[in-house]
Design an enzyme around this catalytic site. Sequence first.
Site, PDB file in Angstrom:
ATOM      1  N   CYS A 156      49.461  53.180  46.092  1.00  0.00           N
ATOM      2  CA  CYS A 156      48.290  52.340  46.321  1.00  0.00           C
ATOM      3  C   CYS A 156      47.177  53.063  47.061  1.00  0.00           C
ATOM      4  CB  CYS A 156      48.694  51.079  47.083  1.00  0.00           C
ATOM      5  SG  CYS A 156      47.360  49.873  47.231  1.00  0.00           S
ATOM      6  N   CYS A 171      42.122  36.126  39.284  1.00  0.00           N
ATOM      7  CA  CYS A 171      43.175  36.586  40.186  1.00  0.00           C
ATOM      8  C   CYS A 171      42.543  36.991  41.511  1.00  0.00           C
ATOM      9  CB  CYS A 171      43.916  37.763  39.580  1.00  0.00           C
ATOM     10  SG  CYS A 171      44.609  37.427  37.938  1.00  0.00           S
ATOM     11  N   CYS A 203      45.018  32.491  40.188  1.00  0.00           N
ATOM     12  CA  CYS A 203      46.250  33.126  40.642  1.00  0.00           C
ATOM     13  C   CYS A 203      45.960  33.827  41.963  1.00  0.00           C
ATOM     14  CB  CYS A 203      46.747  34.138  39.604  1.00  0.00           C
ATOM     15  SG  CYS A 203      48.245  35.036  40.094  1.00  0.00           S
TER      16      CYS A 203
END
Length: 422
Positions: free
Chosen positions: A72, A109, A142
Amino acid sequence: MDLLNTLVDKGLRRELPTREEALAVLATSDDDLLDVVAAAGKVRRQWFGRRVKLNYLVNLKSGLCPEDCSYCSQRLGSTAGILKYTWLKPDEASKAAAAGVAGGAKRVCLVASGRGPTDRDVDRVTKTIEAIKERHEGVEVCACLGLLSDGQADRLRSAGADAYNHNLNTSEETYGAITTTHTYADRVETVQQAQAAGLSACSGLIAGMGESDKDLVDVVFALRDLNPDSVPVNFLIPFEGTPLAKEWNLTPQRCLRILAMVRFVCPDVEVRLAGGREVHLRSMQPLALHLVNSIFLGDYLTSEGQAGQTDLDMIADAGFEVEGQGTTTLPRHRADALSGGGRGSRAAAPEAVGATGCGSHGGGGCGSHEASGGGCGPCGGHDEPDPSTAADAGESVPAGAARTDLVAVRRRGAGTDLAPNA
């Protein structure tokens, strides 16, 4: 090929393939690739027709994450030159979401970096959800906020959230080599909390982190057991400044085989082509539409995707259609099970037909779309020619070589004054 005929028959019946069959898909040759795509495409069309669901990411809080997820760009210790900002205000996030909805996105999202939300963070997100729903009543929302504490999933559901994303990312056996600040079991528990609250679970994987074929099959079978409604498949984006920056292991052919394997194991689940598709599939992206029924539109959390209009043109040119808000994504048996109440009480899978169930990407709290990749081909080394220079000069780039010219840090959209890509 007997293997493919068997897998198609099983997929049409929602029957789980064996691990050996799943491994065999990953081991098929490039000569057989189109046959593999065609076979998995039959299963995809059985349950989802030629519809493609569009999803749009809004990064509510970028960077500054205390978790150490190796893939990440927002991780603790990352030196990647990404955007860093604290929480967007509800009206800012709603405005960002509106761009995606205008581009055809059916689901928004909402993602935030971090280990997991505080109760105050949940308050922020609930206000954001309410602002988006007030502006776009029919859009799905979401949330992807990391590890959940008791009661937080219920609060998100009450605020209008439709789904929760938290990825398993890789196999339980190798998880500790990728992340040390939380466990694989922590991730499983968060997915189960979301399901128990009646949220549609979204959980997937990242390929290309140096894992084996066995690891890929293990994580997909674990997802199947968890029974999420959507499974995002990410391909590692090897950001400079992260521990996996040199993991350039994927080819377009490898990516297609991985997607086909996921489709065979999760035949009736929304399989989403997520992070890294532009980087690793490149000109072969349209073939992936025969395997997946869902993609992200435009940019990702910290990296740029291809132009939103290019996505729409690709879908149309390949003979597919964008799924409208009035269409139910999931097959009726799954949609009925979801609408029947809390997912925690639902059977883990349709055992009567021999299946068990299945399900995006990110760090401890940013599980959505940051890294992503598979495992075949050499890494790009320091002594190799600069691939971007070779590309500019019209020279061919060796298969498996680092394509740093394809990784662009997001500088527009949420957290900036520039218009988003949607």
